[in-house]
Design a protein around this motif. Sequence first.
Motif, PDB file in Angstrom:
ATOM      1  N   LEU A   1      -5.547  -1.051 -31.480  1.00 28.56           N
ATOM      2  CA  LEU A   1      -4.701  -1.478 -30.372  1.00 28.56           C
ATOM      3  C   LEU A   1      -4.979  -2.919 -29.983  1.00 28.56           C
ATOM      4  O   LEU A   1      -4.058  -3.670 -29.635  1.00 28.56           O
ATOM      5  CB  LEU A   1      -4.908  -0.555 -29.172  1.00 28.56           C
ATOM      6  CG  LEU A   1      -4.574   0.925 -29.390  1.00 28.56           C
ATOM      7  CD1 LEU A   1      -4.843   1.721 -28.115  1.00 28.56           C
ATOM      8  CD2 LEU A   1      -3.131   1.108 -29.825  1.00 28.56           C
ATOM      9  N   GLU A   2      -6.240  -3.326 -30.049  1.00 29.07           N
ATOM     10  CA  GLU A   2      -6.594  -4.699 -29.700  1.00 29.07           C
ATOM     11  C   GLU A   2      -6.138  -5.679 -30.779  1.00 29.07           C
ATOM     12  O   GLU A   2      -5.670  -6.774 -30.464  1.00 29.07           O
ATOM     13  CB  GLU A   2      -8.105  -4.807 -29.487  1.00 29.07           C
ATOM     14  CG  GLU A   2      -8.590  -4.049 -28.247  1.00 29.07           C
ATOM     15  CD  GLU A   2     -10.101  -4.027 -28.132  1.00 29.07           C
ATOM     16  OE1 GLU A   2     -10.778  -4.547 -29.065  1.00 29.07           O
ATOM     17  OE2 GLU A   2     -10.606  -3.485 -27.132  1.00 29.07           O
ATOM     18  N   ARG A   3      -6.271  -5.279 -32.058  1.00 30.45           N
ATOM     19  CA  ARG A   3      -5.853  -6.171 -33.152  1.00 30.45           C
ATOM     20  C   ARG A   3      -4.339  -6.325 -33.207  1.00 30.45           C
ATOM     21  O   ARG A   3      -3.829  -7.364 -33.628  1.00 30.45           O
ATOM     22  CB  ARG A   3      -6.346  -5.628 -34.506  1.00 30.45           C
ATOM     23  CG  ARG A   3      -7.829  -5.729 -34.742  1.00 30.45           C
ATOM     24  CD  ARG A   3      -8.161  -5.547 -36.214  1.00 30.45           C
ATOM     25  NE  ARG A   3      -7.536  -4.357 -36.773  1.00 30.45           N
ATOM     26  CZ  ARG A   3      -8.111  -3.152 -36.784  1.00 30.45           C
ATOM     27  NH1 ARG A   3      -9.305  -2.997 -36.231  1.00 30.45           N
ATOM     28  NH2 ARG A   3      -7.505  -2.116 -37.337  1.00 30.45           N
ATOM     29  N   HIS A   4      -3.611  -5.301 -32.820  1.00 29.05           N
ATOM     30  CA  HIS A   4      -2.152  -5.310 -32.927  1.00 29.05           C
ATOM     31  C   HIS A   4      -1.517  -5.188 -31.551  1.00 29.05           C
ATOM     32  O   HIS A   4      -0.560  -4.435 -31.362  1.00 29.05           O
ATOM     33  CB  HIS A   4      -1.685  -4.171 -33.838  1.00 29.05           C
ATOM     34  CG  HIS A   4      -2.221  -4.246 -35.232  1.00 29.05           C
ATOM     35  ND1 HIS A   4      -3.419  -3.663 -35.595  1.00 29.05           N
ATOM     36  CD2 HIS A   4      -1.733  -4.846 -36.356  1.00 29.05           C
ATOM     37  CE1 HIS A   4      -3.643  -3.889 -36.881  1.00 29.05           C
ATOM     38  NE2 HIS A   4      -2.635  -4.599 -37.367  1.00 29.05           N
ATOM     39  N   SER A   5      -2.037  -5.941 -30.602  1.00 25.79           N
ATOM     40  CA  SER A   5      -1.535  -5.853 -29.228  1.00 25.79           C
ATOM     41  C   SER A   5      -0.072  -6.275 -29.141  1.00 25.79           C
ATOM     42  O   SER A   5       0.693  -5.721 -28.338  1.00 25.79           O
ATOM     43  CB  SER A   5      -2.387  -6.724 -28.307  1.00 25.79           C
ATOM     44  OG  SER A   5      -2.377  -8.081 -28.751  1.00 25.79           O
ATOM     45  N   LEU A   6       0.352  -7.244 -29.959  1.00 26.13           N
ATOM     46  CA  LEU A   6       1.750  -7.674 -29.941  1.00 26.13           C
ATOM     47  C   LEU A   6       2.673  -6.549 -30.401  1.00 26.13           C
ATOM     48  O   LEU A   6       3.735  -6.322 -29.807  1.00 26.13           O
ATOM     49  CB  LEU A   6       1.941  -8.914 -30.830  1.00 26.13           C
ATOM     50  CG  LEU A   6       3.388  -9.413 -30.977  1.00 26.13           C
ATOM     51  CD1 LEU A   6       3.982  -9.757 -29.613  1.00 26.13           C
ATOM     52  CD2 LEU A   6       3.448 -10.625 -31.911  1.00 26.13           C
ATOM     53  N   LEU A   7       2.273  -5.842 -31.457  1.00 21.64           N
ATOM     54  CA  LEU A   7       3.078  -4.734 -31.953  1.00 21.64           C
ATOM     55  C   LEU A   7       3.221  -3.647 -30.884  1.00 21.64           C
ATOM     56  O   LEU A   7       4.334  -3.150 -30.626  1.00 21.64           O
ATOM     57  CB  LEU A   7       2.435  -4.141 -33.215  1.00 21.64           C
ATOM     58  CG  LEU A   7       3.076  -2.859 -33.770  1.00 21.64           C
ATOM     59  CD1 LEU A   7       4.513  -3.124 -34.205  1.00 21.64           C
ATOM     60  CD2 LEU A   7       2.248  -2.306 -34.928  1.00 21.64           C
ATOM     61  N   ILE A   8       2.113  -3.281 -30.261  1.00 25.80           N
ATOM     62  CA  ILE A   8       2.141  -2.235 -29.248  1.00 25.80           C
ATOM     63  C   ILE A   8       2.975  -2.674 -28.044  1.00 25.80           C
ATOM     64  O   ILE A   8       3.794  -1.904 -27.512  1.00 25.80           O
ATOM     65  CB  ILE A   8       0.715  -1.866 -28.803  1.00 25.80           C
ATOM     66  CG1 ILE A   8      -0.090  -1.310 -29.987  1.00 25.80           C
ATOM     67  CG2 ILE A   8       0.752  -0.857 -27.663  1.00 25.80           C
ATOM     68  CD1 ILE A   8       0.479  -0.052 -30.594  1.00 25.80           C
ATOM     69  N   SER A   9       2.799  -3.921 -27.606  1.00 31.24           N
ATOM     70  CA  SER A   9       3.563  -4.418 -26.463  1.00 31.24           C
ATOM     71  C   SER A   9       5.055  -4.456 -26.783  1.00 31.24           C
ATOM     72  O   SER A   9       5.889  -4.136 -25.926  1.00 31.24           O
ATOM     73  CB  SER A   9       3.084  -5.817 -26.074  1.00 31.24           C
ATOM     74  OG  SER A   9       1.755  -5.789 -25.625  1.00 31.24           O
ATOM     75  N   SER A  10       5.404  -4.824 -28.013  1.00 26.54           N
ATOM     76  CA  SER A  10       6.813  -4.869 -28.419  1.00 26.54           C
ATOM     77  C   SER A  10       7.414  -3.475 -28.426  1.00 26.54           C
ATOM     78  O   SER A  10       8.551  -3.261 -27.968  1.00 26.54           O
ATOM     79  CB  SER A  10       6.949  -5.511 -29.808  1.00 26.54           C
ATOM     80  OG  SER A  10       6.440  -6.824 -29.809  1.00 26.54           O
ATOM     81  N   LEU A  11       6.662  -2.504 -28.947  1.00 26.88           N
ATOM     82  CA  LEU A  11       7.144  -1.122 -28.953  1.00 26.88           C
ATOM     83  C   LEU A  11       7.294  -0.581 -27.530  1.00 26.88           C
ATOM     84  O   LEU A  11       8.263   0.122 -27.214  1.00 26.88           O
ATOM     85  CB  LEU A  11       6.184  -0.237 -29.749  1.00 26.88           C
ATOM     86  CG  LEU A  11       6.202  -0.421 -31.272  1.00 26.88           C
ATOM     87  CD1 LEU A  11       5.068   0.373 -31.924  1.00 26.88           C
ATOM     88  CD2 LEU A  11       7.540   0.006 -31.855  1.00 26.88           C
ATOM     89  N   ASN A  12       6.345  -0.932 -26.675  1.00 23.02           N
ATOM     90  CA  ASN A  12       6.438  -0.485 -25.283  1.00 23.02           C
ATOM     91  C   ASN A  12       7.663  -1.076 -24.590  1.00 23.02           C
ATOM     92  O   ASN A  12       8.353  -0.383 -23.829  1.00 23.02           O
ATOM     93  CB  ASN A  12       5.170  -0.873 -24.517  1.00 23.02           C
ATOM     94  CG  ASN A  12       4.031   0.098 -24.755  1.00 23.02           C
ATOM     95  OD1 ASN A  12       4.250   1.264 -25.038  1.00 23.02           O
ATOM     96  ND2 ASN A  12       2.805  -0.382 -24.650  1.00 23.02           N
TER      97      ASN A  12
END
Length: 495
Positions: free
Chosen positions: A394-405
């Motif tokens: 989650l920390e390494r791919h914070s942009l991906l998670i934020s975009s999905l959210n």
Amino acid sequence: MENRMNRVMQELSQIIDKFGRYLLVIAFSFCLLCLFKLQIIQGAAWDTSAFVLGGMGIICGVFLLFKLSLIQLSDRQALVILAAISLILLGIWNYIYRPVPVSDYKVLLEGAQDIVNGTFGKHAAQPSDYFRYYNFQIGYAYYLSLLMRVFGYRLLYFKIVEMIVITLTVLILFKTLRLYVDVHTATFGAGVFAIFPYIFIGAGIINNQHEGLLLEAAAIYFILKRQSWQNLLLAAACITLAQTLRPTAVVVVMAIAATLLIQAVYHRSRQRLLGTIAFVAAFWGLGWIINGLFIISGVAPYGIKGGNPYYKFLIGLTGKGVSGKYTTSARKSQLYYDLKAYHFDYGLYKQAAADKLRRVFVHGVNLQDVMDRFTSFLGNVDNQYNLGGDQAFLERHSLLISSLNFSGIIIYAGTVLGTFKRVVTEKVLIDRVAYLLPALIYGMFFFAYIVMETQTRYRFEQYYALFLLATPVIYRWLKIIQRKMFTDNLTDPLS
């Protein structure tokens, strides 16, 4: 006499209809205000990159699904395409994000392994055991044990099952929508549900919400398909199994029963009234049999129907249990510490919890705390991705998670807005069961969670109801936009 009775029934139907519509307008107005407060006013919390990436992802995804829906497809072809979209997306996501069991899901897998090993019963009989004070979780642990007996202990197979379960839910959504809209609208609605991040983002997490929703969706389908005795019994069987896996299914049961009863009153039909009684009796009877079988087998010495509703209400209304101690782990939750304070005497605990609830109501509920929690529940992003146990990912791919959210909140807000438009403009609520049932499901969950413990991931069943309600409205909006754009291109002298 008969004319007088007809007038009374007609007036009762009108009262139910108006009261239900007003409550739904209030509920969806509140949802929109929560979304506006938390996502628009506080929108600066979104990183610019996530805003752009998530927004473009939704625009592209919805545009492609809309174009796909315009193709002339048979129902079978649409089902195959939707299954492919869902399985491919879920497969890619599971390959990227590989969660491991944590919290309750780790405990549930450990319980399933104990069931396979034959050691579960003696543990569950101990007053301080997780499956004693959360005995409603035993049904899901038993389900996981069946998968273990077939596939072994490799987590990969459990994730494949979760993918299949979610895909089947997408297909049932399509079949349910097809009962009252055309294949184009149904394909679009089920397709958006398949790419909805708050659905697929938890695909790799062992979660009874997935199986519970699948069975609830099947029950809804059988009720809406045709109110024959066979479909009523099939619906009762599906919802009983859903209740065995996830206790919140009882809200769907109440919504179905209320729908059947309202329809019986509206149509003044004795047969529909008998159908309502048959559905409730079948649900209660099957549940009683399943609970008895768990006791006889020794897997659940105290059954699977106990639960602790006091605890859920205390957390919902006050934020803490009787002891005031907070959760430190899945096995040592607030409920564990509450019971420990009374030496795991369940009778004394329930009496103390009931006394505290009475004091809360007598001296007044802290409305500010309740509204803060409930507003967050309705307007914030879904938090189920945090249950994956891989914080480093989650920390390494914070942009991906934020975009999905962000893309998830856009779809969620769109379905709320579409449903709000529908409940405001549709004149009759109780006339069509395809509108009444999902509206009651959403409304009952809405009002139940005002006084009960909430987390944003508890909206799972509400997402499904929203798609049933909002899909025709959203698709109509897209058709209007397409028609206006096409007309403008024809009339623009510079084109």
